[in-house]
Scaffold this motif. Structure first.
Motif, PDB file in Angstrom:
ATOM      1  N   HIS A  19      33.470  40.173  55.827  1.00 57.87           N
ATOM      2  CA  HIS A  19      34.238  39.296  54.939  1.00 57.87           C
ATOM      3  C   HIS A  19      33.357  38.229  54.320  1.00 57.87           C
ATOM      4  CE1 HIS A  19      36.606  35.633  54.048  1.00 57.87           C
ATOM      5  NE2 HIS A  19      37.162  36.517  53.258  1.00 57.87           N
ATOM      6  N   LEU A  20      32.630  37.506  55.133  1.00 55.21           N
ATOM      7  CA  LEU A  20      31.805  36.411  54.612  1.00 55.21           C
ATOM      8  C   LEU A  20      30.697  36.924  53.707  1.00 55.21           C
ATOM      9  CD1 LEU A  20      31.570  34.137  57.770  1.00 55.21           C
ATOM     10  CD2 LEU A  20      33.001  33.825  55.750  1.00 55.21           C
ATOM     11  N   LEU A  26      29.674  38.648  46.270  1.00 52.56           N
ATOM     12  CA  LEU A  26      30.458  38.863  45.052  1.00 52.56           C
ATOM     13  C   LEU A  26      30.569  37.585  44.234  1.00 52.56           C
ATOM     14  CD1 LEU A  26      32.127  40.864  43.380  1.00 52.56           C
ATOM     15  CD2 LEU A  26      34.126  40.086  44.652  1.00 52.56           C
ATOM     16  N   LYS A  27      30.842  36.483  44.897  1.00 55.61           N
ATOM     17  CA  LYS A  27      30.977  35.202  44.198  1.00 55.61           C
ATOM     18  C   LYS A  27      29.679  34.867  43.456  1.00 55.61           C
ATOM     19  CE  LYS A  27      30.487  31.221  46.128  1.00 55.61           C
ATOM     20  NZ  LYS A  27      30.484  29.917  46.748  1.00 55.61           N
ATOM     21  N   GLU A  28      28.544  35.009  44.124  1.00 58.90           N
ATOM     22  CA  GLU A  28      27.261  34.689  43.497  1.00 58.90           C
ATOM     23  C   GLU A  28      26.914  35.654  42.377  1.00 58.90           C
ATOM     24  OE1 GLU A  28      24.522  34.493  46.775  1.00 58.90           O
ATOM     25  OE2 GLU A  28      25.297  32.543  47.438  1.00 58.90           O
ATOM     26  N   HIS A  43      36.938  32.357  43.218  1.00 61.42           N
ATOM     27  CA  HIS A  43      37.067  32.218  44.669  1.00 61.42           C
ATOM     28  C   HIS A  43      38.195  33.100  45.198  1.00 61.42           C
ATOM     29  CE1 HIS A  43      35.433  27.967  43.716  1.00 61.42           C
ATOM     30  NE2 HIS A  43      34.475  28.860  43.685  1.00 61.42           N
ATOM     31  N   MET A  44      39.280  33.189  44.435  1.00 64.74           N
ATOM     32  CA  MET A  44      40.403  34.039  44.837  1.00 64.74           C
ATOM     33  C   MET A  44      40.005  35.516  44.818  1.00 64.74           C
ATOM     34  SD  MET A  44      43.543  32.226  42.860  1.00 64.74           S
ATOM     35  CE  MET A  44      43.914  30.504  43.108  1.00 64.74           C
ATOM     36  N   LEU A  45      39.335  35.932  43.746  1.00 66.60           N
ATOM     37  CA  LEU A  45      38.895  37.320  43.635  1.00 66.60           C
ATOM     38  C   LEU A  45      37.922  37.675  44.757  1.00 66.60           C
ATOM     39  CD1 LEU A  45      38.628  40.001  42.029  1.00 66.60           C
ATOM     40  CD2 LEU A  45      36.708  38.912  40.832  1.00 66.60           C
ATOM     41  N   ALA A  46      36.940  36.813  44.989  1.00 65.57           N
ATOM     42  CA  ALA A  46      35.956  37.073  46.039  1.00 65.57           C
ATOM     43  C   ALA A  46      36.613  37.078  47.417  1.00 65.57           C
ATOM     44  CB  ALA A  46      34.836  36.031  45.969  1.00 65.57           C
ATOM     45  N   SER A  47      37.601  36.230  47.621  1.00 71.11           N
ATOM     46  CA  SER A  47      38.316  36.196  48.902  1.00 71.11           C
ATOM     47  C   SER A  47      39.073  37.490  49.148  1.00 71.11           C
ATOM     48  CB  SER A  47      39.304  35.028  48.935  1.00 71.11           C
ATOM     49  OG  SER A  47      38.635  33.811  48.937  1.00 71.11           O
ATOM     50  N   THR A 119      42.255  29.814  52.289  1.00 68.66           N
ATOM     51  CA  THR A 119      41.171  29.182  53.048  1.00 68.66           C
ATOM     52  C   THR A 119      39.940  28.949  52.189  1.00 68.66           C
ATOM     53  OG1 THR A 119      41.933  30.161  55.114  1.00 68.66           O
ATOM     54  CG2 THR A 119      39.641  29.439  55.039  1.00 68.66           C
ATOM     55  N   PHE A 120      39.472  29.985  51.516  1.00 69.19           N
ATOM     56  CA  PHE A 120      38.222  29.849  50.775  1.00 69.19           C
ATOM     57  C   PHE A 120      38.381  29.121  49.454  1.00 69.19           C
ATOM     58  CE2 PHE A 120      36.933  32.658  54.047  1.00 69.19           C
ATOM     59  CZ  PHE A 120      35.618  32.273  54.279  1.00 69.19           C
TER      60      PHE A 120
END
Length: 132
Positions: A19-20, A26-28, A43-47, A119-120
């Motif tokens: 997950h992390l 993906l976020k980067e 952040h939502m998409l990456a989460s 959370t993220f």
């Protein structure tokens, strides 16, 4: 009392690591390519992607762990259906095939997906507010 503990420890590692890693990678990557700004939609998409990766890796261990926990216990204090996690996985694969390891996948994802999004997304906003 300790039945399934080893599987639970592996399970925890198999959800957190993927997950992390997926979330951060993906976020980067998306932000670096300019596809989305480093903001809540990203952040939502990456989460959600991270939650999917975590559940994909975690679900087989979760199924095995639940079967170990829920098997009847004999008078000797041992489970009556499985000799351990490996035996449980073998029996499950033999009787239900590989997809048997993913029983409950959708409900698991529907539970953790929103949790990770909140959370993220909040974590990123707190980091931004603190200048971290």
């Amino acid at each position: 009392m300790w039945r399934g503990t080893a599987v639970s420890m592996c399970r925890s590692a198999m959800v957190t690591g993927p997950h992390l890693t997926t979330y951060t990678a993906l976020k980067e990557a998306v932000a670096a390519r300019g596809w989305l700004a480093d903001a809540p939609p990203l952040h939502m998409l990456a989460s959600l992607a991270g939650a999917f990766a975590g559940v994909c890796c975690n679900q087989p261990l979760d199924v095995v762990r639940n079967r170990l926990y829920n098997q009847p216990i004999g008078p000797d204090g041992q489970g009556t259906l499985y000799a351990g996690a490996v035996d449980c996985a073998k029996q499950l694969l033999r009787s239900e095939g590989p997809l048997g390891l993913y029983r409950g996948f959708s409900s698991h994802y529907l539970r953790v997906g929103p949790h990770y999004v909140l959370t993220f997304t909040f974590l990123e906003q707190i980091k931004k507010a603190l200048g971290a």
